[in-house]
Design a protein around this motif. Sequence first.
Motif, PDB file in Angstrom:
ATOM      1  N   LEU A   1       1.199  -1.256  -0.034  1.00  0.00           N
ATOM      2  CA  LEU A   1      -0.047  -0.042  -0.028  1.00  0.00           C
ATOM      3  C   LEU A   1       1.024   1.350   0.456  1.00  0.00           C
ATOM      4  CD1 LEU A   1      -2.963  -0.901   2.468  1.00  0.00           C
ATOM      5  CD2 LEU A   1      -3.075  -0.880   0.181  1.00  0.00           C
ATOM      6  N   GLY A   2       1.903   1.313   0.493  1.00  0.00           N
ATOM      7  CA  GLY A   2       2.772   2.213   0.822  1.00  0.00           C
ATOM      8  C   GLY A   2       3.937   2.728  -0.510  1.00  0.00           C
ATOM      9  N   ARG A   3       3.757   1.472  -0.982  1.00  0.00           N
ATOM     10  CA  ARG A   3       4.535   1.486  -2.954  1.00  0.00           C
ATOM     11  C   ARG A   3       3.044   1.512  -3.665  1.00  0.00           C
ATOM     12  NH1 ARG A   3       6.600  -2.782  -3.214  1.00  0.00           N
ATOM     13  NH2 ARG A   3       4.578  -4.203  -3.734  1.00  0.00           N
ATOM     14  N   ALA A   4       2.044   1.957  -3.519  1.00  0.00           N
ATOM     15  CA  ALA A   4       0.829   1.933  -4.446  1.00  0.00           C
ATOM     16  C   ALA A   4       0.827   3.949  -3.973  1.00  0.00           C
ATOM     17  CB  ALA A   4      -0.942   1.743  -3.602  1.00  0.00           C
ATOM     18  N   HIS A   5       0.416   4.059  -2.355  1.00  0.00           N
ATOM     19  CA  HIS A   5       1.063   5.962  -2.385  1.00  0.00           C
ATOM     20  C   HIS A   5       2.041   6.392  -2.809  1.00  0.00           C
ATOM     21  CE1 HIS A   5      -0.434   9.430   0.052  1.00  0.00           C
ATOM     22  NE2 HIS A   5       0.760   8.822  -0.253  1.00  0.00           N
ATOM     23  N   SER A   6       3.162   5.289  -3.170  1.00  0.00           N
ATOM     24  CA  SER A   6       4.392   6.479  -3.615  1.00  0.00           C
ATOM     25  C   SER A   6       4.453   6.297  -5.279  1.00  0.00           C
ATOM     26  CB  SER A   6       5.706   6.118  -3.484  1.00  0.00           C
ATOM     27  OG  SER A   6       6.724   5.792  -3.754  1.00  0.00           O
ATOM     28  N   ASN A   7       3.795   5.501  -6.143  1.00  0.00           N
ATOM     29  CA  ASN A   7       3.122   5.790  -7.273  1.00  0.00           C
ATOM     30  C   ASN A   7       2.152   6.569  -7.181  1.00  0.00           C
ATOM     31  OD1 ASN A   7       5.707   3.381  -7.562  1.00  0.00           O
ATOM     32  ND2 ASN A   7       3.691   2.026  -7.976  1.00  0.00           N
ATOM     33  N   GLY A   8       1.339   6.251  -7.053  1.00  0.00           N
ATOM     34  CA  GLY A   8       0.368   7.545  -7.161  1.00  0.00           C
ATOM     35  C   GLY A   8       0.886   8.961  -7.032  1.00  0.00           C
ATOM     36  N   TYR A   9       1.672   9.349  -5.614  1.00  0.00           N
ATOM     37  CA  TYR A   9       2.296  10.663  -5.630  1.00  0.00           C
ATOM     38  C   TYR A   9       3.138  10.835  -6.896  1.00  0.00           C
ATOM     39  CZ  TYR A   9       4.619  14.915  -3.402  1.00  0.00           C
ATOM     40  OH  TYR A   9       4.632  15.868  -2.786  1.00  0.00           O
TER      41      TYR A   9
ATOM     42  N   ASP B   1      -8.285  -1.370  -2.012  1.00  0.00           N
ATOM     43  CA  ASP B   1      -7.060  -0.744  -1.147  1.00  0.00           C
ATOM     44  C   ASP B   1      -6.142  -0.574  -1.475  1.00  0.00           C
ATOM     45  OD1 ASP B   1      -8.384  -1.083   0.979  1.00  0.00           O
ATOM     46  OD2 ASP B   1      -7.831  -3.151   1.681  1.00  0.00           O
ATOM     47  N   ALA B   2      -5.597  -0.524  -2.677  1.00  0.00           N
ATOM     48  CA  ALA B   2      -4.416   0.086  -2.963  1.00  0.00           C
ATOM     49  C   ALA B   2      -4.706   1.224  -4.041  1.00  0.00           C
ATOM     50  CB  ALA B   2      -3.566  -1.475  -4.119  1.00  0.00           C
ATOM     51  N   LYS B   3      -5.977   1.177  -4.662  1.00  0.00           N
ATOM     52  CA  LYS B   3      -6.569   2.047  -6.036  1.00  0.00           C
ATOM     53  C   LYS B   3      -6.402   3.184  -4.908  1.00  0.00           C
ATOM     54  CE  LYS B   3      -9.222   3.811  -9.146  1.00  0.00           C
ATOM     55  NZ  LYS B   3     -10.217   3.066 -10.375  1.00  0.00           N
ATOM     56  N   SER B   4      -7.168   2.739  -3.427  1.00  0.00           N
ATOM     57  CA  SER B   4      -7.820   4.256  -2.715  1.00  0.00           C
ATOM     58  C   SER B   4      -6.241   4.794  -2.226  1.00  0.00           C
ATOM     59  CB  SER B   4      -7.831   3.887  -1.680  1.00  0.00           C
ATOM     60  OG  SER B   4      -8.708   4.653  -0.346  1.00  0.00           O
ATOM     61  N   GLU B   5      -5.226   4.443  -2.013  1.00  0.00           N
ATOM     62  CA  GLU B   5      -3.580   4.690  -1.669  1.00  0.00           C
ATOM     63  C   GLU B   5      -3.003   5.474  -2.928  1.00  0.00           C
ATOM     64  OE1 GLU B   5      -1.601   5.091   1.286  1.00  0.00           O
ATOM     65  OE2 GLU B   5      -3.367   4.244   2.115  1.00  0.00           O
ATOM     66  N   TRP B   6      -2.836   4.988  -3.121  1.00  0.00           N
ATOM     67  CA  TRP B   6      -2.748   5.265  -4.950  1.00  0.00           C
ATOM     68  C   TRP B   6      -3.087   6.689  -5.127  1.00  0.00           C
ATOM     69  CZ3 TRP B   6      -3.698   7.441 -10.075  1.00  0.00           C
ATOM     70  CH2 TRP B   6      -2.887   7.281 -10.781  1.00  0.00           C
ATOM     71  N   LEU B   7      -4.649   6.908  -4.952  1.00  0.00           N
ATOM     72  CA  LEU B   7      -5.318   8.087  -5.426  1.00  0.00           C
ATOM     73  C   LEU B   7      -4.882   9.232  -4.647  1.00  0.00           C
ATOM     74  CD1 LEU B   7      -8.835   6.693  -7.188  1.00  0.00           C
ATOM     75  CD2 LEU B   7      -6.963   8.104  -7.955  1.00  0.00           C
ATOM     76  N   GLY B   8      -4.395   8.610  -2.807  1.00  0.00           N
ATOM     77  CA  GLY B   8      -4.393   9.849  -2.024  1.00  0.00           C
ATOM     78  C   GLY B   8      -3.763  10.087  -1.825  1.00  0.00           C
TER      79      GLY B   8
ATOM     80  N   GLU C   1      -7.438   9.032 -13.738  1.00  0.00           N
ATOM     81  CA  GLU C   1      -7.667   7.893 -14.511  1.00  0.00           C
ATOM     82  C   GLU C   1      -6.781   6.701 -14.815  1.00  0.00           C
ATOM     83  OE1 GLU C   1     -11.415   7.628 -14.448  1.00  0.00           O
ATOM     84  OE2 GLU C   1     -11.162   9.989 -13.299  1.00  0.00           O
ATOM     85  N   ASN C   2      -5.598   7.502 -14.723  1.00  0.00           N
ATOM     86  CA  ASN C   2      -4.975   6.402 -15.284  1.00  0.00           C
ATOM     87  C   ASN C   2      -4.408   5.101 -14.293  1.00  0.00           C
ATOM     88  OD1 ASN C   2      -4.678   7.217 -17.785  1.00  0.00           O
ATOM     89  ND2 ASN C   2      -2.787   8.881 -17.302  1.00  0.00           N
ATOM     90  N   CYS C   3      -5.009   5.291 -13.576  1.00  0.00           N
ATOM     91  CA  CYS C   3      -4.447   4.642 -11.747  1.00  0.00           C
ATOM     92  C   CYS C   3      -5.056   3.130 -12.036  1.00  0.00           C
ATOM     93  CB  CYS C   3      -5.948   4.466 -10.668  1.00  0.00           C
ATOM     94  SG  CYS C   3      -5.984   3.875  -9.369  1.00  0.00           S
ATOM     95  N   PRO C   4      -3.156   2.335 -12.015  1.00  0.00           N
ATOM     96  CA  PRO C   4      -3.364   1.426 -12.544  1.00  0.00           C
ATOM     97  C   PRO C   4      -3.978  -0.410 -11.930  1.00  0.00           C
ATOM     98  CG  PRO C   4      -1.430   1.735 -11.975  1.00  0.00           C
ATOM     99  CD  PRO C   4      -1.381   2.799 -11.779  1.00  0.00           C
ATOM    100  N   TYR C   5      -4.241   0.011 -10.169  1.00  0.00           N
ATOM    101  CA  TYR C   5      -4.917  -0.984  -9.569  1.00  0.00           C
ATOM    102  C   TYR C   5      -6.513  -1.026  -9.836  1.00  0.00           C
ATOM    103  CZ  TYR C   5       0.004  -0.114  -7.500  1.00  0.00           C
ATOM    104  OH  TYR C   5       0.871   0.731  -7.330  1.00  0.00           O
TER     105      TYR C   5
END
Length: 57
Positions: A9-17, A35-42, A27-31
């Motif tokens: 989840l930390g990696r998803a957040h970092s990738n989103g950042y 949970d991972a999508k929520s972290e990425w969007l955050g 809209e390019n969220c790969p998850y």
Amino acid sequence: MRRQKRDRLGRAHSNGYQAGLSGKNKENCPYQNTDAKSEWLGGWREAVTDRNSGLFK
């Protein structure tokens, strides 16, 4: 088990950042996982806020 989940989840957040800093659309969220999508969007929202406030150019 918990550490692996947190790291994922930390990696998803970092990738989103990183995506937000580079100006990519949310809209390019790969998850697909909620949970991972929520972290990425955050992370994406955080980066867009930072970029708009002038922290990054």
